[in-house]
Write a protein that holds these residues in place. Structure first.
Motif, PDB file in Angstrom:
ATOM      1  N   ASP A 119       0.825  -1.209   0.000  1.00  0.00           N
ATOM      2  CA  ASP A 119       0.000   0.000   0.000  1.00  0.00           C
ATOM      3  C   ASP A 119       0.860   1.261   0.000  1.00  0.00           C
ATOM      4  N   LEU A 120       1.937   1.206   0.763  1.00  0.00           N
ATOM      5  CA  LEU A 120       2.819   2.364   0.860  1.00  0.00           C
ATOM      6  C   LEU A 120       3.577   2.595  -0.448  1.00  0.00           C
ATOM      7  N   VAL A 121       3.941   1.488  -1.118  1.00  0.00           N
ATOM      8  CA  VAL A 121       4.614   1.610  -2.408  1.00  0.00           C
ATOM      9  C   VAL A 121       3.704   2.304  -3.412  1.00  0.00           C
ATOM     10  N   GLU A 122       2.418   1.948  -3.393  1.00  0.00           N
ATOM     11  CA  GLU A 122       1.474   2.586  -4.308  1.00  0.00           C
ATOM     12  C   GLU A 122       1.351   4.079  -4.021  1.00  0.00           C
ATOM     13  N   LYS A 123       1.370   4.437  -2.737  1.00  0.00           N
ATOM     14  CA  LYS A 123       1.321   5.871  -2.384  1.00  0.00           C
ATOM     15  C   LYS A 123       2.591   6.576  -2.858  1.00  0.00           C
ATOM     16  N   GLY A 124       3.725   5.868  -2.715  1.00  0.00           N
ATOM     17  CA  GLY A 124       4.987   6.441  -3.169  1.00  0.00           C
ATOM     18  C   GLY A 124       4.995   6.652  -4.668  1.00  0.00           C
ATOM     19  N   LYS A 125       4.450   5.705  -5.405  1.00  0.00           N
ATOM     20  CA  LYS A 125       4.360   5.849  -6.858  1.00  0.00           C
ATOM     21  C   LYS A 125       3.447   7.014  -7.234  1.00  0.00           C
TER      22      LYS A 125
END
Length: 585
Positions: free
Chosen positions: A100-106
């Motif tokens: 989930d955090l990776v998606e926010k980072g992207k």
């Protein structure tokens, strides 16, 4: 030779200053905060940043440290978008393992691309339609569709339309129509997403920005403006290294008509805690030279560490104790006074006070290191040619060149040529004869020359012709101006190519030139003019010196002294100098 790069080792007792910065960052509830590391060009700001970063790595708190070199992106990318991308990329890297955090980072990184795309669209629209830019996020999507209006022919239209379509496609790929927002909404969304990621990571972010000194004013301001996007976001700290005068001049250039108060207000709003790099005094320069010569002598790493720690402790106790002795320093690393390193350390004792106190060198670590490199280059050349001069003589002459200035050096070396290598006045000065008469250019530097003459070795009984031949061949007269800041070098280059006294570019280059560099730049111009053989027509660079003389009364005095050695009967020169207040004096 010594490399001109920042060091993570403390050679100048910066440890206490770096501790202060870390104490501020680790204080409870202190974040968000912005810290300014202020100091002149070459004073050691980058090394201090390295020390701070090293201490953050050793701290109990786990920090996300992000480094941004503002100069690296100059000319290749929008400084604002580049900073945002570096921050977003680091956060994405920290988010690995959390889907989930990776998606926010992207998503954060995509939003940076939109900022960049909008910026490119604005620039493209201006280029194609012939209107001024207002910066990134200053135009909406409607500007993209109209960017090719006003093009004059089919080829221009085709090329321009292709660029704009590429930008619009980028926008369409990253933002769905329903998500299209105004620039303020985009900025708010970025800040919100950034804070959400930081909440999840649960680590403070420290963003270190270096090399603003090297940037052109527009890039410096763009970087500072990008910082404003993050100010007062929780758990975020900025450490910004820069020459405070450079920031003020950049603000003055960018915000035309701003007063000194406005410039200071701008800095105060961006920098909450200013920390100034301490000026290196005699003891600090002495310790710095001990370390540099020990490194050059290839002292082992463990002994170097002992030396550094010993010197650092001595500096910290300098408020109550006598300086550490040369003998004690040598014992720390297992060398005796008769060794080559012992002789180098003896030379350090003699030259450290001049290097620390000279108004030209002013204890600047970078200038000191460059002087040592000039010395080493000449020493190696002398050794290859089997010239009868040693490092001590070369060192003393290099210090004279740097501190006395181009005019005095030329006069001194001319006297050496005239008097078979042994100027008469040198013996008188070494004997402390205050009544001896000196040429005007030397008399202008009399206080320095009196002190310099007392340095060992004494030179009055030495034929100095080989030494000055070596200096003229290896380092052109006046080349010490390589110690100028980037802004100073830009001004020197611009003025040396100037052909007209009305040149806007030349005058503009002086707007950012600090007072301390006005005379060195003039001396650099004079060094350039000394190579001119034909004065029947105005040589390139004369107009630049003329403009600088109008701008600076101190630089004018140097130029007038030089003009006194020229034949001023040339019509063009007579016309230029006629009725000039700075020349008529």
């Amino acid at each position: 030779m010594w490399s001109d790069v920042e060091s993570s080792e403390d050679y100048l007792n910066f440890g206490e200053v770096s501790d202060l910065a870390v104490d501020i960052l680790s204080a409870k509830n202190i974040l968000p905060i912005s810290i300014g590391i202020f100091g002149n060009w070459g004073a050691g700001k980058s090394s201090l940043l390295k020390l701070i970063e090293t201490k953050l790595e050793d701290d109990e708190q786990d920090y996300i440290v992000i480094n941004f070199d503002a100069w690296l992106y100059q000319g290749f990318d929008d400084a604002r978008a580049a900073l945002l991308e570096v921050i977003a990329t680091k956060l994405l890297e920290e988010a690995k393992g959390d889907k989930d955090l990776v998606e926010k980072g992207k998503g954060l990184l995509k939003r940076v691309n939109i900022f960049r795309a909008l910026g490119l669209a604005a620039e493209g629209a201006a280029l194609f339609a012939g209107v001024p830019t207002a910066g990134f996020l200053a135009r909406g999507v409607n500007a993209i569709g109209n960017a090719t209006d006003g093009l004059q022919n089919e080829d221009e239209y085709t090329e321009g339309r292709a660029v704009v379509v590429d930008v619009k496609n980028e926008f369409d790929k990253t933002i769905k129509p329903k998500e299209s927002k105004t620039p303020p909404q985009q900025i708010h969304a970025f800040r919100t997403e950034y804070e959400e990621i930081l909440d999840a990571l649960n680590k403070p972010v420290v963003i270190i920005i270096d090399n603003l000194d090297r940037c052109l004013p527009a890039n410096a301001i763009h970087t500072l403006e990008a910082i404003r996007l993050f100010l007062f976001l929780k758990n975020t700290a900025f450490i910004i290294a820069a020459d405070e005068e450079m920031i003020k001049s950049s603000v003055a250039e960018h915000f035309k008509g701003s007063t000194d108060r406005h410039q200071l207000d701008y800095i105060d709003k961006l920098i909450q805690v200013p920390i100034r790099v301490p000026k290196a005094g005699v003891r600090e320069i002495r310790s710095y030279l001990f370390m540099l010569y020990a490194i050059e002598a290839k002292v082992s790493d463990d002994k170097l560490s002992e030396l550094r720690i010993g010197l650092e402790k001595a500096l910290q106790q300098s408020w109550k104790d006598e300086p550490i002795t040369r003998e004690q320093v040598l014992r720390l690393i297992g060398y005796d006074e008769n060794s080559d390193l012992g002789q180098s350390f003896e030379r350090v004792e003699r030259i450290a006070p001049i290097l620390a106190n000279s108004p030209i060198i002013h204890g600047n670590p970078r200038t000191v290191k460059r002087l040592l490199n000039v010395i080493k280059m000449r020493v190696k050349t002398a050794q290859r040619r089997e010239m009868p001069i040693n490092e001590a003589i070369i060192t003393k002459l290099v210090i004279f060149e740097r501190c006395a200035g181009a005019d005095a050096t030329k006069e001194f070396y001319s006297a050496i040529d005239r008097e078979q290598g042994k100027p008469n006045f040198l013996k008188a000065l070494e004997d402390k004869n205050e009544s001896v008469s000196l040429p005007e250019s030397l008399n202008q530097r009399r206080d320095f020359i009196n002190e310099w003459c007392l340095l060992e070795p004494k030179l009055s009984e030495i034929d100095l012709r080989p030494a000055i031949y070596l200096s003229r061949e290896t380092i052109p007269l006046g080349s010490y101006v390589t110690g100028l800041s980037p802004i100073g070098r830009v001004a020197l280059e611009s003025l040396s190519k100037t052909k007209r006294v009305s040149s806007p570019a030349a005058k503009k280059s002086l707007e950012e030139l600090v007072i301390e560099e006005q005379v060195p730049v003039m001396e650099g111009l004079i060094s350039h003019l000394r190579n001119v053989s034909d004065w029947n027509t105005q040589p390139e660079g004369f107009a630049g010196a003329f403009i600088l003389a109008e701008y600076s009364s101190e630089a004018a005095k140097v130029f007038v002294r030089y003009l006194s050695s020229l034949d001023k009967s040339h019509p063009w020169m007579k016309q230029m100098l006629k009725n000039q207040p700075w020349y008529r004096g």
